[in-house]
Design a protein around this motif. Sequence first.
Motif: not given
Length: 658
Positions: A190-198, A216-231
């Motif tokens: 989901a986060w395409a972590t093959a990019f930049w050895s992540q 920062p990884n865009p998938g990580q950023q988007l999921d952190f926004k989702r998580f923060s709203s959910d928290a």
Amino acid sequence: MSSTPWLRRDGTPRLEYGADYNPDQWPREVWDDDVRRMREAGVTIVSLAIFSWARIEPADGSFDFGWLDEAMDLLHANGILVDLATATASPPPWLTLAHPEILPVDKQGNTIWPGGRQHWRPTSPVFRTYALRLVRAIASRYQDHPALTAWHVNNELGCHNVFDYSDDAARAFRAWLQDRYKTIDALNDAWATAFWSQRYTAWDEILPPRQAATHPNPGQQLDFKRFSSDALKDYLIAEREVLRSFTPDVPVTTNFMVMGESKNMDYADWAAEVDFVSNDHYRQPGPRSADELSFSANLVGNIAGGRPWFLMEHSTSAVNWQPINLAKRPGELERDSLLHVAHGADAVCFFQWRQSRGGAEKYHSSMLPHAGADSALFRSVVALGDRLKELAPVAGSPRTPARVAIVFDWQSWWASELDSHPTNRLRYRREAFDWYVALMDQGFRADVVPLSTDLSAYDVVIAPVLYVVPASLSTRLSAYVAGGGHLVTTYFSGIVDERDQVWLGGYPGALRDLLGIRIEEFAPLPDNERAHLDNGLTGTMWTDRIDVTDPAVEVLASYKSGDVAGRPAVTRRAVGNGSAAYVSTRLGPEGLGVILTDLAERAGLTPDLPADLRGRVELAQRGDFRFLINRTDDPVDISALSPSAPTLAARGVAVISA
């Protein structure tokens, strides 16, 4: 018609009227004058004890309810209902001194210290222990008090602490990710972590998107926004469940902040967790300030599912937190209040009742200002109370749906404005707002609706910058068009799936076949460049190099300048009785008005207002009541719609039978 959902009296329709009330900021002798003036103004409800934790619990486990008992009794004796807060919005100094681990941490690793407000971590188990203890104490104390009509959870959740990057947040983020993705391989995909050895090999390696050397990884950023709203939503639910355990029949709410660029809480997702929706709104300076108020109130009404909602806070006049804080002009206090009522509010409340003598908000206006009752502002407050009594029959009336919907999607808002995109000038909400203004200017009523809304009831659906389109949404929109609906979307729509991964094969990705166009490369515009169209319009910020791929597509306008000269700018693909249109540049409200006139005519849609009122008057409708709002600073002749009251005063509001 059912009564207002938080009114626990005889069920008689009534528009509630009031404010935040902070008696603990004033000597006891002031309170009697407060309630006397409240009755003079027609106040029926107050929100109490919002920032009173330090007063209620002056030391760990030691509670002082004497002053609050007296305030509750005094308000009840004067016929004023209480929306009682849980007081958890800002922890007291003794708690942060004993437990500094409850304090938020910013993305650079800096602690957010006490001294302001909302200095707590949404994911802190220590904070939750103390906060829920307070909620239990308050609920136990006042569960049977006759003044209690609703519970007010915390206050403006996430206003200052939505993003916390602490170790508590990291642990909670990992748990949220495990629940979402189940396996580390699914997350890596989901986060395409093959990019930049992540690439991650264990959950414990994952952190919030703290300050990084570069993007920062865009998938990580988007999921952190989702998580923060959910928290924050999870915290809301925790308080709500405590309250319901004591008072299952007392409704629970919390004040949303649907206004301006307050975008970090997915309120459409939160709405199901409260018994009635509440909102705070403060106007932003600018030439379309009142229109933005209308847009926000409209969205709140549809987040509430068309049911009545509660305007928890707005201002009687100036605020204190803008660079230059301007007082409201004559008529604006009433107009702003009734605009909310027009879009479904059954309560009109302000921050706050009595203007503070000290503290950070001492220059924020109130119902009873520093000048006292002998003031133009207080006289306007009393006049509004009288007007709301006259409009009592409106209470309980649902919003009447329009024929046009503007889709508003928090996921696309968050994702479309991430970094490393074709331009950082894109503003999701601004484009949606431009369409709303254009519709009003052309005399159309429109609903601003969450993406979860059943769109089949609308003749025309406008989905601006619908950047995130999962496969299921693509199917849903195609079915809407096949069923005879008319879809309009814009640049940077259909680009990615729910993982923020690009739909391959050319843009607009998931909507490419529906629209019958293909774009190989984006063509954003520098700030000083304009795109000229062959219909006389001028675009800014964005253009697209469009190729038509379906012969059913009609080109409604083409570019005649720049690298895109000769290419389509606005297209429309007919699909049976429906259609799918695409607008590839930012045209602003005036330019969109031209496009809308054409698209509406093709969809068989006629304006809701006569020609002489379009652009000058907004029309809103609740049940059997039509609200005519003067958008100008001059009187408007409305005799065509209201023969008995033919003139609408500058910045005035008329309410007539539908």
